[in-house]
Design a protein around this motif. Structure first.
Motif, short mmCIF file in Angstrom:
data_model
loop_
_atom_site.label_atom_id
_atom_site.label_comp_id
_atom_site.label_asym_id
_atom_site.label_seq_id
_atom_site.Cartn_x
_atom_site.Cartn_y
_atom_site.Cartn_z
N ASP A 200 0.84 -1.21 0.00
CA ASP A 200 0.00 0.00 0.00
C ASP A 200 0.87 1.25 0.00
N TRP A 201 1.91 1.23 0.81
CA TRP A 201 2.76 2.41 0.92
C TRP A 201 3.60 2.61 -0.35
N LEU A 202 4.14 1.52 -0.89
CA LEU A 202 4.93 1.63 -2.12
C LEU A 202 4.08 2.17 -3.27
N ALA A 203 2.83 1.72 -3.34
CA ALA A 203 1.95 2.24 -4.38
C ALA A 203 1.70 3.73 -4.20
N ALA A 204 1.58 4.16 -2.94
CA ALA A 204 1.31 5.58 -2.65
C ALA A 204 2.48 6.47 -3.04
#
Length: 309
Positions: A200-204
């Motif tokens: 989720d964080w990498l996508a953000a």
């Protein structure tokens, strides 16, 4: 069948638990007796009722047609009786029983309970840390604070706060990180090989699919957070659980972005506790406390903070 007035409540409870659990051993564990003792209780219950309620076979106990018809009604009746007793006790002592995950209790709730006590001194808050989700309507617990995609078990629940995550590390490591590439030069701390929140964080931050470096693995998120504090690498922390350590300077957030996950905090209430005003006092207080941390971060970094490139 004999007069029901002569049937002990314990006999009905024995029948209900065996029918619901489907296992003499599981029922014995719930009632905290040995399987042998429970078998004797069942024989006495059947004798008192004058009916055979379970057939014995090599695979265990099977409910008769009569028992299958009785069991749901017994479950509902005993749950209602338990609720009546709980309501009477609660009115006498005004105790609010809350179940939460152990990490939430130790990392967040315990540090704030005094504020609740100061606001509502008439309410005695009883906190029960539990790893497994408690079935509220089969217990004497009033409120469950749950984290996940949904509140589970079909109880009425309302969302308190979306769960967000962000990477944390020891302050001395954070001072050496100014870009994403800098971040990935450090070991990634894992919770039993799980990489919760990382995708989720990498996508953000526009880095979906990036391969993460190896790092130490620990049995739970609390230990992972401690490992980050001691300089063992980068950990993807839950916003709520890391907020106090961040405020105390025990850890730092080298990147500003906090990514929303599919999980959320849920406030689940036992059906028979909905009439208790203390439940709603506690809910309003929780919403305020959880919202304060988010508002503080947004004020400092902005709602759409982006990482350095």
């Amino acid at each position: 069948m004999q007069n029901l007035n002569a049937i002990p409540l314990s006999a009905l409870r024995t029948i209900e638990v065996i029918a619901r659990t489907g296992s003499l051993r599981a029922a014995a564990e719930e009632l905290r007796v040995t399987p042998g003792a429970l078998s004797q209780r069942l024989a006495k219950a059947e004798a008192a009722l004058g009916q055979v309620l379970f057939t014995r076979s090599s695979t265990g106990l099977q409910p008769t047609d009569l028992c299958a018809q009785m069991a749901p009604r017994l479950t509902a009746a005993l749950a209602e009786l338990s609720s009546v007793v709980s309501d009477v006790e609660a009115r006498g002592r005004n105790t609010l029983t809350v179940t939460v995950a152990p990490i939430f209790a130790s990392r967040w709730l315990i540090w704030r309970i005094k504020r609740f006590n100061d606001l509502y001194p008439e309410v005695s808050l009883r906190v029960l840390p539990a790893v497994n989700v408690v079935d509220l309507d089969r217990s004497e617990v009033d409120v469950g604070i749950r984290v996940g995609d949904d509140p589970a078990l079909g109880v009425g629940a309302t969302k308190l706060l979306d769960q967000r995550v962000f990477p944390v590390c020891a302050p001395e490591i954070a001072r050496q990180i100014t870009t994403l590439d800098d971040l990935f030069r450090w070991p990634v701390i894992r919770e039993t090989e799980a990489l919760y929140g990382w995708q989720d964080w990498l996508a953000a931050v526009g880095a979906a699919g990036r391969v993460l470096p190896p790092g130490p693995t620990y049995a739970d998120a609390s230990l992972c957070l401690d490992a980050a504090m001691t300089g063992q690498g980068i950990f993807m922390a839950w916003e709520s659980l890391a907020s106090d350590a961040l405020a105390r300077g025990q850890i730092s957030a080298p990147m500003d972005v906090r990514a929303k996950t599919r999980a959320a905090y849920w406030f689940a209430v036992r059906n028979h506790s909905r009439r208790n005003p203390s439940v709603w006092h506690f809910k309003r207080w929780l919403e305020t406390e959880l919202g304060c941390a988010v508002q503080s971060w947004t004020a400092q970094h902005g709602a759409d903070a982006a990482p350095a490139s």
